[in-house]
Write an enzyme that holds these catalytic residues in place. Structure first.
Site, mmCIF file in Angstrom:
data_model
loop_
_atom_site.group_PDB
_atom_site.id
_atom_site.type_symbol
_atom_site.label_atom_id
_atom_site.label_comp_id
_atom_site.label_asym_id
_atom_site.label_seq_id
_atom_site.Cartn_x
_atom_site.Cartn_y
_atom_site.Cartn_z
ATOM 1 N N HIS A 139 -26.536 50.650 -7.323
ATOM 2 C CA HIS A 139 -27.457 50.744 -6.184
ATOM 3 C C HIS A 139 -26.797 49.963 -5.044
ATOM 4 O O HIS A 139 -26.033 49.023 -5.290
ATOM 5 C CB HIS A 139 -28.765 50.078 -6.614
ATOM 6 C CG HIS A 139 -29.895 50.199 -5.647
ATOM 7 N ND1 HIS A 139 -29.979 49.415 -4.526
ATOM 8 C CD2 HIS A 139 -30.998 50.982 -5.656
ATOM 9 C CE1 HIS A 139 -31.108 49.726 -3.879
ATOM 10 N NE2 HIS A 139 -31.736 50.670 -4.544
ATOM 11 N N ASP A 216 -27.824 43.782 -13.049
ATOM 12 C CA ASP A 216 -28.956 44.211 -12.233
ATOM 13 C C ASP A 216 -29.918 44.939 -13.177
ATOM 14 O O ASP A 216 -29.660 46.064 -13.588
ATOM 15 C CB ASP A 216 -28.433 45.136 -11.120
ATOM 16 C CG ASP A 216 -29.526 45.970 -10.468
ATOM 17 O OD1 ASP A 216 -30.719 45.778 -10.804
ATOM 18 O OD2 ASP A 216 -29.187 46.824 -9.632
ATOM 19 N N GLN A 219 -34.076 48.344 -13.128
ATOM 20 C CA GLN A 219 -34.575 49.581 -13.749
ATOM 21 C C GLN A 219 -34.718 49.443 -15.258
ATOM 22 O O GLN A 219 -35.130 50.389 -15.925
ATOM 23 C CB GLN A 219 -33.623 50.745 -13.423
ATOM 24 C CG GLN A 219 -33.498 51.058 -11.955
ATOM 25 C CD GLN A 219 -34.777 51.623 -11.365
ATOM 26 O OE1 GLN A 219 -35.639 52.155 -12.071
ATOM 27 N NE2 GLN A 219 -34.931 51.493 -10.057
ATOM 28 N N LYS A 242 -41.256 46.851 -9.813
ATOM 29 C CA LYS A 242 -40.846 48.000 -10.617
ATOM 30 C C LYS A 242 -41.351 47.873 -12.054
ATOM 31 O O LYS A 242 -41.088 48.719 -12.896
ATOM 32 C CB LYS A 242 -39.324 48.137 -10.594
ATOM 33 C CG LYS A 242 -38.786 48.559 -9.220
ATOM 34 C CD LYS A 242 -37.319 48.895 -9.290
ATOM 35 C CE LYS A 242 -36.634 48.812 -7.952
ATOM 36 N NZ LYS A 242 -36.942 49.935 -7.069
ATOM 37 N N CYS A 380 -30.303 55.184 -2.486
ATOM 38 C CA CYS A 380 -29.523 53.972 -2.206
ATOM 39 C C CYS A 380 -28.302 53.897 -3.114
ATOM 40 O O CYS A 380 -27.927 52.832 -3.608
ATOM 41 C CB CYS A 380 -30.368 52.711 -2.352
ATOM 42 S SG CYS A 380 -31.613 52.576 -1.080
#
Lengths: 422, 150
Positions: A139, A216, A219, A242, A380
């Site tokens: 991202h 990261d 998600q 999220k 993104c």
């Protein structure tokens, strides 16, 4: 669809896995909304998830009954607010299996967490000519902060490539390491493709070259049980919104030695031990990285989201979402014009797709009129779009509150879109 | 679905599938790039202007049906017009696509561009329709930096 997750799904199917989705749908007031007179079908969960009533209540209750600034207050209300805030730190610690709450730093979101590491650890450890490894599927939030730092320092980015299915090429990744490699930053789950990366293996490859790794996890946390100690990653970043929590709050986990050695990110109140005009000494982590009044109500909301997710069980959530993903993949492939982008070995419940001759934006508008919210664009992840030679994709991302019936609505709406636009 | 048909009218779909003046203009006097960073729509507009007259205009790039058909119809509209006429066309076009949703905003003498009157009901798509027009306006004002809708 292959891989471990599918196995879990098959196994659960064999055991007549039942997930009472309607029971959980009632927890989300927004799911009763109508769009253009049609029931909302919310398939943009990878962008942000909806909030259960318990999270909404936790935030309003805090403002109605417990609001006070935290730390340093001598009055009872402030002490209660402080306790509630710090309790959430413990919850997060438990949620991601961190060794200690002091290794959990509250930030605004994943983006701020990555910028924090780039501007502190990055500035401290990366020198001219050094290298930072990221991957093609990152991202922008896991590209741009590193680009900024390498440009400032005169270092460079190395990009780990992926194959056409959207899997990282592990052998190619291995070849990127050399004596100049100072950091690896990779996503746990790709927001645009759904790929679940073999993080543990990728971390251990980096550690063999004594290179720390930032993951990261934006998600990943809503879909999988995350154990930062098992992954052995050095930093792990994620966002509250999220994972059914509020916007404006996120978490950076870090290994203690690293957090301790890093300089502060921003200066201000609450991050200091003592201040004179000659010299300021800083607090220990996590407070060193939390200057100013934090997002107290959002932290409280995040705590409620963790309690909520934990009460359902991430294993249950993950299994049901895999079932939905399997169903949706099968159903959408019945549309001849539709092509799925990203069919990795292991996927989270995300389907990116394109339709012959039809731009994702136009499809997004048609679906919206059927009450179906999906995302259309570059997600993104412009370098990833370039990798697949598409300007944009349409993306449906599923949560445990979505149903197979909603997937059928998506299919019908797509067919309508093809009819209107082709 | 009625208003969807208002948006995706036959003429719009025709121009998005078979855009007119969709090529590089070798003898362009001015080339400007227009970009919508939110969705990735990207066009290059080529203009051949001498004195006050727009002799030729063409475009290249990729984007949704609305942005592409808008660029295509714009090139047809502006070819042979003067710079001040082009500005008037921009104003007219802008006033129909940015009318408040639900209003019965009428603009006279729109010609084929009237096909975009449905866009105002879709605020999320107004920038798609206006991308090429903003780009050409910047070009006529002598700006050479890429135009962004954000």
């Amino acid at each position: 669809m292959k891989g471990v997750k599918t196995e879990v799904f098959k196994q659960n199917k064999r055991e007549q896995f039942k997930f009472d989705v309607n029971r959980y749908r009632k927890d989300f007031p927004i799911l009763a909304e109508q769009i253009y007179g049609k029931p909302l079908v919310y398939f943009d969960n990878a962008a942000t998830t909806q909030k259960p009533q318990v999270v909404i209540d936790a935030i309003s209750n805090f403002y109605e009954k417990s609001n006070a600034n935290i730390h340093r207050g001598v009055f009872l209300l402030s002490q209660k607010a402080t306790e509630a805030y710090e309790n959430v730190r413990k919850k997060v610690c438990h949620f991601i299996h961190a060794p200690a709450p002091e290794q959990v730093i509250f930030v605004r979101g994943t983006t701020e967490a990555i910028n924090l590491v780039a501007q502190t650890f990055g500035r401290m450890s990366v020198r001219e000519g050094d290298e930072i490894i990221i991957s093609t599927m990152e991202h922008h939030s896991n590209i741009v902060p590193w680009q900024m730092i390498v440009e400032q320092i005169g270092a460079k980015l190395q990009i780990a490539p992926i194959n056409d299915d959207g899997d990282i090429l592990v052998e190619e990744y291995k070849k990127l390491f050399n004596s100049k490699t100072k950091l690896v930053a990779l996503c746990h789950v790709s927001n645009a493709l759904g790929t679940v990366n073999p993080v543990k293996e990728l971390v251990s490859i980096a550690h063999a070259s004594k290179v720390p790794v930032l993951i990261d996890g934006a998600q990943a946390v809503p879909h999988l049980q995350v154990d930062v100690q098992d992954l052995d990653c050095d930093f792990y970043a994620f966002s509250g919104h999220k994972m059914y929590g509020p916007t404006g709050i996120g978490v950076l986990y870090g290994k203690w030695d690293l957090l301790e050695s890093m300089p502060p990110f921003q200066g201000g109140g609450d991050m200091i031990r003592s201040v004179t005009f000659k010299k300021t000494t800083y607090s220990n982590p996590p407070f060193k990285f939390e200057p100013g009044t934090p997002d107290i109500a959002e932290v409280i909301g995040l705590g409620a989201a963790i309690d909520y997710l934990t009460s359902i069980g991430l294993e249950q959530v993950g299994s049901y979402e895999q079932e939905l993903l399997g169903y949706a993949t099968e159903i959408l492939k019945q549309i001849p014009e539709l092509h799925i982008i990203g069919e990795a070995c292991e996927k989270a419940s995300v389907i990116s797709f394109i339709l012959d001759e039809i731009h994702p934006h136009d499809i997004g508008t048609v679906l919206d009129h059927e009450g179906v919210a999906i995302r259309a664009g570059h997600h993104c992840a412009m370098p990833l779009m370039e990798r697949f030679s598409v300007p944009a994709t349409a993306r449906a991302s599923f949560s445990f509150y979505n149903t197979k019936k909603e997937v059928d609505v998506l299919k019908q709406a797509l067919l309508e879109g093809v009819r209107i636009l082709k | 679905m009625n208003d969807l048909k208002e948006l995706y009218q036959e003429l719009i779909l025709d121009h998005s599938k078979k855009p007119q003046n969709f090529h590089v203009l070798e003898d362009a006097t001015c080339t400007v790039e227009g970009f919508n960073p939110l969705c990735g729509d990207r066009y290059t507009i080529y203009l051949k202007v001498s004195g006050d007259l727009i002799h030729d205009v063409s475009f290249q790039g990729s984007g949704c049906a609305i942005s592409k058909s808008s660029a295509s119809l714009m090139t047809q509209t502006l070819k042979g017009k003067t710079v001040s006429e082009a500005r008037q066309w921009f104003e007219r076009f802008h006033s129909i696509i940015s009318a408040a949703p639900g209003s019965s905003h009428q603009v006279k003498d729109l010609g084929k561009l009237a096909v975009f009157s449905g866009v105002s009901e879709f605020p999320a798509r107004v920038k798609c329709a206006s991308l090429a027009w903003h780009t050409v306006r910047a070009a006529l004002e002598g700006k050479s930096n890429p135009v962004s809708t954000e």
